[in-house]
Structures are given as structure tokens and as C-alpha cells.
Design an enzyme around this catalytic site. Structure first.
Site, PDB file in Angstrom:
ATOM      1  N   ASP A  37       0.854  -1.184   0.000  1.00  0.00           N
ATOM      2  CA  ASP A  37       0.000   0.000   0.000  1.00  0.00           C
ATOM      3  C   ASP A  37       0.888   1.231   0.000  1.00  0.00           C
ATOM      4  O   ASP A  37       2.070   1.175   0.333  1.00  0.00           O
ATOM      5  CB  ASP A  37      -0.908   0.026   1.247  1.00  0.00           C
ATOM      6  CG  ASP A  37      -2.179   0.847   1.041  1.00  0.00           C
ATOM      7  OD1 ASP A  37      -3.269   0.241   0.963  1.00  0.00           O
ATOM      8  OD2 ASP A  37      -2.085   2.085   0.938  1.00  0.00           O
ATOM      9  N   ASP A  63       3.962   2.663  -4.327  1.00  0.00           N
ATOM     10  CA  ASP A  63       2.935   3.262  -5.183  1.00  0.00           C
ATOM     11  C   ASP A  63       2.744   2.307  -6.360  1.00  0.00           C
ATOM     12  O   ASP A  63       3.721   2.028  -7.092  1.00  0.00           O
ATOM     13  CB  ASP A  63       3.464   4.638  -5.647  1.00  0.00           C
ATOM     14  CG  ASP A  63       2.457   5.394  -6.496  1.00  0.00           C
ATOM     15  OD1 ASP A  63       1.554   4.758  -7.066  1.00  0.00           O
ATOM     16  OD2 ASP A  63       2.608   6.621  -6.588  1.00  0.00           O
ATOM     17  N   VAL A  64       1.519   1.818  -6.561  1.00  0.00           N
ATOM     18  CA  VAL A  64       1.299   0.835  -7.638  1.00  0.00           C
ATOM     19  C   VAL A  64       1.565   1.403  -9.034  1.00  0.00           C
ATOM     20  O   VAL A  64       1.690   0.641  -9.992  1.00  0.00           O
ATOM     21  CB  VAL A  64      -0.122   0.217  -7.587  1.00  0.00           C
ATOM     22  CG1 VAL A  64      -0.323  -0.645  -6.362  1.00  0.00           C
ATOM     23  CG2 VAL A  64      -1.203   1.286  -7.709  1.00  0.00           C
ATOM     24  N   SER A 142     -15.250  -2.371 -10.612  1.00  0.00           N
ATOM     25  CA  SER A 142     -16.390  -1.750  -9.935  1.00  0.00           C
ATOM     26  C   SER A 142     -17.597  -1.970 -10.825  1.00  0.00           C
ATOM     27  O   SER A 142     -17.441  -2.262 -12.019  1.00  0.00           O
ATOM     28  CB  SER A 142     -16.137  -0.247  -9.797  1.00  0.00           C
ATOM     29  OG  SER A 142     -17.330   0.450  -9.483  1.00  0.00           O
ATOM     30  N   TYR A 155     -12.967   7.695 -13.227  1.00  0.00           N
ATOM     31  CA  TYR A 155     -13.206   6.474 -12.443  1.00  0.00           C
ATOM     32  C   TYR A 155     -13.851   5.409 -13.330  1.00  0.00           C
ATOM     33  O   TYR A 155     -13.355   4.286 -13.434  1.00  0.00           O
ATOM     34  CB  TYR A 155     -14.090   6.784 -11.228  1.00  0.00           C
ATOM     35  CG  TYR A 155     -14.192   5.602 -10.279  1.00  0.00           C
ATOM     36  CD1 TYR A 155     -13.115   5.256  -9.468  1.00  0.00           C
ATOM     37  CD2 TYR A 155     -15.342   4.831 -10.206  1.00  0.00           C
ATOM     38  CE1 TYR A 155     -13.192   4.162  -8.601  1.00  0.00           C
ATOM     39  CE2 TYR A 155     -15.421   3.738  -9.343  1.00  0.00           C
ATOM     40  CZ  TYR A 155     -14.350   3.411  -8.542  1.00  0.00           C
ATOM     41  OH  TYR A 155     -14.417   2.330  -7.691  1.00  0.00           O
ATOM     42  N   LYS A 159     -12.276   1.886 -14.741  1.00  0.00           N
ATOM     43  CA  LYS A 159     -12.858   0.603 -14.323  1.00  0.00           C
ATOM     44  C   LYS A 159     -13.352  -0.211 -15.525  1.00  0.00           C
ATOM     45  O   LYS A 159     -13.259  -1.440 -15.520  1.00  0.00           O
ATOM     46  CB  LYS A 159     -13.966   0.832 -13.297  1.00  0.00           C
ATOM     47  CG  LYS A 159     -13.460   1.436 -11.977  1.00  0.00           C
ATOM     48  CD  LYS A 159     -12.395   0.577 -11.305  1.00  0.00           C
ATOM     49  CE  LYS A 159     -12.038   1.046  -9.916  1.00  0.00           C
ATOM     50  NZ  LYS A 159     -11.025   0.207  -9.261  1.00  0.00           N
TER      51      LYS A 159
END
Ligand code: NAD
Length: 284
Positions: A37, A63-64, A142, A155, A159
Site C-alpha cells: 500500500d 505506489d502501484v 467496480s 473512475y 474501471k
């Protein structure tokens, strides 16, 4: 994948919400945990909590969006546990507004974490899953990835791309000589901290006025989120899906099916999209 005991689960976004609940569930099933994370305090808390219950836990603050950090995380996981079996590309952030009003910075930030972060996880860890010969990858999308509500900008776009990436990945893996399943998690509202965007105000260089506005919105939205499905229930459904080899995980099945059929019907009937806004996100 049917047997979890002694296997290794890799989870991004494990400091909070759905990622933390997945880590707790994996620990209960006797799995070893590699947790990542950006929030180092939250991650340390999750790590300590699970280590206290006897789990073998390895944590990495990263950080991904940083592909090198993700590759290092994979190398460190293999050095520590010798293998990786379950991969949860779960870290994510919210985003909204009208598309032409979204700043370049916010657009890159949301797409960077929600989409590129998942890609970085797949690139870094899939070779380890293939080498183990068995495993499962769960990408957190999502319900926003299955419908296109106005006002949800980056967003929803990120997704939808995660759903598409998961579908492509499932096909890519079908030709491999390994038993690796894929699922895409598409929940509607879950009672987590996702709505607390003020956490990221420094990263997004928000002004004092923007911060005040965010705090007011969070106060209002927080009450609503308290009534949403708990992340523990989502984690339970995810592990059932992994066991059953189920690809689409729909924690709010009724409303999600309704929205998916509406979207497909719009396409088939050659109509403009009929979804009116996020108020149509399923409640059940
Ligand atoms: P959350 O905010 O409680 O947890 C998200 C975690 O991701 C946090 O611990 C955060 O620090 C971490 N994170 C954020 N940016 C990161 C980065 N760049 N690198 C590494 N870690 C980072 O929210 P959540 O609801 O548990 O979110 C988990 C996933 O579920 C997200 O992908 C989110 O889009 C998705 N989701 C949530 C809901 C909901 O209603 N809560 C609904 C559908 C999908």
C-alpha cells in the site's frame, strides 16, 4: 484454486477497506501474505494485526503506479516466500466530475492508479503464478466498469478498462500450461474509506478552498457509506468465487444485472446510453 492453506496471497491496497478485508480472510484460510500500500501507517497496522494472529506477513510501502517498485515487490515476495499464488490488484482511488472539467493531473492520477497499477501488478506477478503452476488473479474493478454513468469520468473509464483487461487476461492465460484463474470484482457501494479523497489533497495539490469543499462532501457521503455492504462480506464472496472459478464477481447482483442489460440493450437497439447518473448504481 481450491486449497489456500500455506499458499501465498499478494494484495495491493491492503491498508484499508476491501484490501484489508481480503488480507484478513486470506490469513484466516492459513495463507502467507505479501501486502502493499501507499499508506505506510495503515499498512503497518494491518501487518501487525495479522502477524499477531500468527500469520506470516511481509509488507511493502509502494505506489502501484511505479512499475519498478512493483517488480521489486514481486522479487521480494519470491525471496521471502518462494512463490505467489493469489494476486489481488485492488488498490484504487475515486474520481468524478464532467470529463472536460477534470484536470490533467487528476486524470493521470486516477488512470495511473486504477488502470496502470493493475497492469503493473499483472506484469510483475503473473510469471511467478505461471511458475507455481496454479493460482488466481482478482482485479478490483467496480460496477462502474459495467455501466457508464455521467459525472463519473476517470473512475468509470479506468474501471471499464480493468474489466476489459481482466477479460483479455483470462483469454491469454487459457493458452498457458498452468491452472491460473482470473476474476474481476465489480461491487457497487462498499463501506470503506474510498470516498475520503481529502487524504490525497497533497498529491493532487488541492487549494485550501478545494480541501474545504472535499471535507464537506465527505461528511455528507460518509453517512451514506455507513449503510453500504461491509468489505468483509465482499472478501467472503471473492474467496467463494475463486473456489468456484467464477470470472465476474457481482456483490450486488440484482441491480448490476439490470444495469448491464440496459447498457447492452442500448447497444443492440442502437440507442444513446440511457443511464442517468451515479444514483443508478445498484443498492442490492
Ligand atoms: P479504500 O480507500 O478503503 O482502500 C484503498 C487502498 O488503496 C487504500 O489503503 C489506499 O492507501 C490504497 N492506495 C491508493 N492509492 C495507492 C497507490 N498509488 N499505491 C498503493 N496503494 C494505493 O477503498 P476501497 O473501497 O477498499 O478500494 C479498494 C478497491 O475497491 C478500489 O479499486 C476501488 O475502486 C474499488 N471499489 C470500491 C467500491 C466502494 O464503494 N468502496 C466500489 C467499487 C469498487
Amino acid at each position: 484454486m481450491q486449497n489456500f492453506e500455506g499458499r501465498v496471497a499478494v494484495i495491493t491496497g491492503a491498508a484499508s477497506g476491501i484490501g484489508k478485508a481480503l488480507a484478513e480472510r486470506a490469513a484466516k484460510l492459513g495463507m502467507k501474505l505479501a501486502l502493499a500500500d501507499f499508506d505506510s501507517d495503515g499498512l503497518t497496522n494491518t501487518g501487525h494485526q495479522l502477524a499477531e494472529t500468527g500469520s506470516e506477513v511481509f509488507t511493502a510501502t509502494l505506489d502501484v503506479t511505479d512499475s519498478q517498485a512493483m517488480e521489486q515487490f514481486a522479487a521480494d515476495t519470491l525471496a521471502r516466500f518462494g512463490a505467489a499464488h493469489l494476486l489481488f490488484n485492488n488498490a484504487g482511488v475515486g474520481g468524478g466530475g464532467k470529463l472536460w472539467e477534470v484536470t490533467q493531473r487528476e486524470w493521470q492520477w486516477v488512470i495511473g492508479i486504477n488502470l496502470n497499477g493493475v497492469f503493473n501488478g499483472i506484469r510483475a506477478f503473473t510469471p511467478a503464478l505461471l511458475a507455481a503452476g496454479e493460482g488466481h488473479i482478482v482485479n478490483t474493478a467496480s460496477v462502474a466498469g459495467l455501466m457508464s454513468a455521467p459525472g463519473t469520468s476517470s473512475y468509470t473509464v479506468s474501471k471499464h478498462a480493468v474489466v476489459a483487461m481482466s477479460e483479455v487476461l483470462a483469454g491469454d492465460l487459457r493458452g498457458e500450461d498452468a491452472d491460473i484463474g482470473v476474476s474481476v470484482l465489480c461491487p457497487s457501494f462498499v463501506n470503506t474509506s474510498i470516498f475520503r479523497s481529502s487524504r490525497y489533497a497533497d498529491q493532487l495539490e488541492h487549494s485550501k478552498e478545494q480541501r474545504a469543499e472535499e471535507a464537506a462532501i465527505e461528511e455528507m457521503v460518509g453517512e451514506f457509506f455507513k449503510t453500504a455492504m461491509g468489505p468483509e462480506r465482499v472478501a467472503e464472496l471473492v474467496f467463494e468465487a475463486i473456489r468456484d472459478g467464477q470470472f465476474y464477481i457481482l456483490p450486488h447482483p440484482e441491480g448490476t444485472r439490470e444495469q448491464v442489460s440496459k447498457r447492452l440493450q442500448d447497444i443492440l437497439d442502437n440507442r444513446s446510453p440511457s443511464v442517468s447518473g451515479p444514483e443508478e448504481f445498484p443498492q442490492a
